[in-house]
Design a protein around this motif. Sequence first.
Motif, short mmCIF file in Angstrom:
data_model
loop_
_atom_site.label_atom_id
_atom_site.label_comp_id
_atom_site.label_asym_id
_atom_site.label_seq_id
_atom_site.Cartn_x
_atom_site.Cartn_y
_atom_site.Cartn_z
N ASP A 11 0.87 -1.18 0.00
CA ASP A 11 0.00 0.00 0.00
C ASP A 11 0.90 1.22 0.00
N ASP A 12 0.65 2.17 -0.90
CA ASP A 12 1.51 3.34 -0.98
C ASP A 12 1.21 4.37 0.10
N GLU A 13 0.09 4.21 0.81
CA GLU A 13 -0.26 5.13 1.88
C GLU A 13 0.22 4.57 3.21
N ARG A 14 1.17 5.26 3.84
CA ARG A 14 1.79 4.75 5.06
C ARG A 14 0.78 4.48 6.18
N PHE A 19 -1.65 0.51 9.67
CA PHE A 19 -2.84 0.00 10.34
C PHE A 19 -3.07 -1.46 10.02
N LEU A 20 -2.94 -1.81 8.75
CA LEU A 20 -3.15 -3.19 8.33
C LEU A 20 -2.07 -4.11 8.91
N LEU A 21 -0.84 -3.64 8.94
CA LEU A 21 0.25 -4.45 9.51
C LEU A 21 0.02 -4.70 10.99
N PRO A 108 -11.21 -5.69 11.47
CA PRO A 108 -10.48 -6.88 11.96
C PRO A 108 -11.22 -8.19 11.72
N VAL A 109 -12.55 -8.16 11.87
CA VAL A 109 -13.33 -9.39 11.66
C VAL A 109 -13.27 -9.82 10.20
N ARG A 110 -13.41 -8.85 9.27
CA ARG A 110 -13.33 -9.17 7.84
C ARG A 110 -11.93 -9.66 7.48
N LEU A 111 -10.92 -9.06 8.09
CA LEU A 111 -9.55 -9.50 7.82
C LEU A 111 -9.36 -10.93 8.27
#
Length: 258
Positions: A11-14, A19-21, A108-111
């Motif tokens: 993702d190019d947006e830090r 957040f995802l990491l 988080p649930v969808r992830l």
Amino acid sequence: MSAALRVLVADDERPARSFLLALLRSFDDVAVVGEASSGAQAVALVEQCRPDLALLDWQMPELDGLGVVRQLQRRYLPLIAFVTAYDEYAVRAFEMNAVDYLMKPVDPVRLRETLNRAQERIERNELATEQAGVSAALDTYEASASRPLERIPVRRRDEIVFVPVGHVVSVVAQGELLRISTIRGEHHTITYRLKDLEQRLDQARFVRLGRGSLVNVDCIGKVTVMPGGTHMAVLTTGETLPVSRLQSRILRERLFKL
């Protein structure tokens, strides 16, 4: 107990990437093996780290999520899940047989559901089927995409070069490869079908000369009349390409009139 799922994030947006990491690292059965801030970096890291699952931002500058999938060599292609802020892309993601799509901000649930789905496919040993499905769907999607390409990503050893479409003089088919020549005298080779690339280019800018060649109209310096109603196009770079009888008629109608 199953081995940890090896995941890469691009993702190019830090903020979105961080957040995802953080979410991924909260799961005990997940191992983050790489993070990329661009599509080109994602390609290199996938081939280096060999993740089970790549979470790709659908929209990234220069090389987007689709471009990453296109550039990856087949043997390195992992399971794919697209991350997007735009719901309209979700259907396209599923059409490409992606494991899943995640809307930003990622829930988080969808992830967790996405990770479970990926783990299930790995346990069923469906990776080869997934690779074939994604590759075939990508061909179909790109062939029907309506937005003209602005840059053509070209693989060169361990890097990706972006060739501006405006710099392209000619594209000539050589077997299963395409040879691209530019106004700077550069030559690049890509694995792509000429008819598919033609559909992705601006139809007002490029014209067919025959079954195996496309040229930039602005780069046709002169046209020589040949016997039998055909022509020979001489490009501004000095390159000469034959024009088929059918395309000669089209060329006359398009270029020979004031």
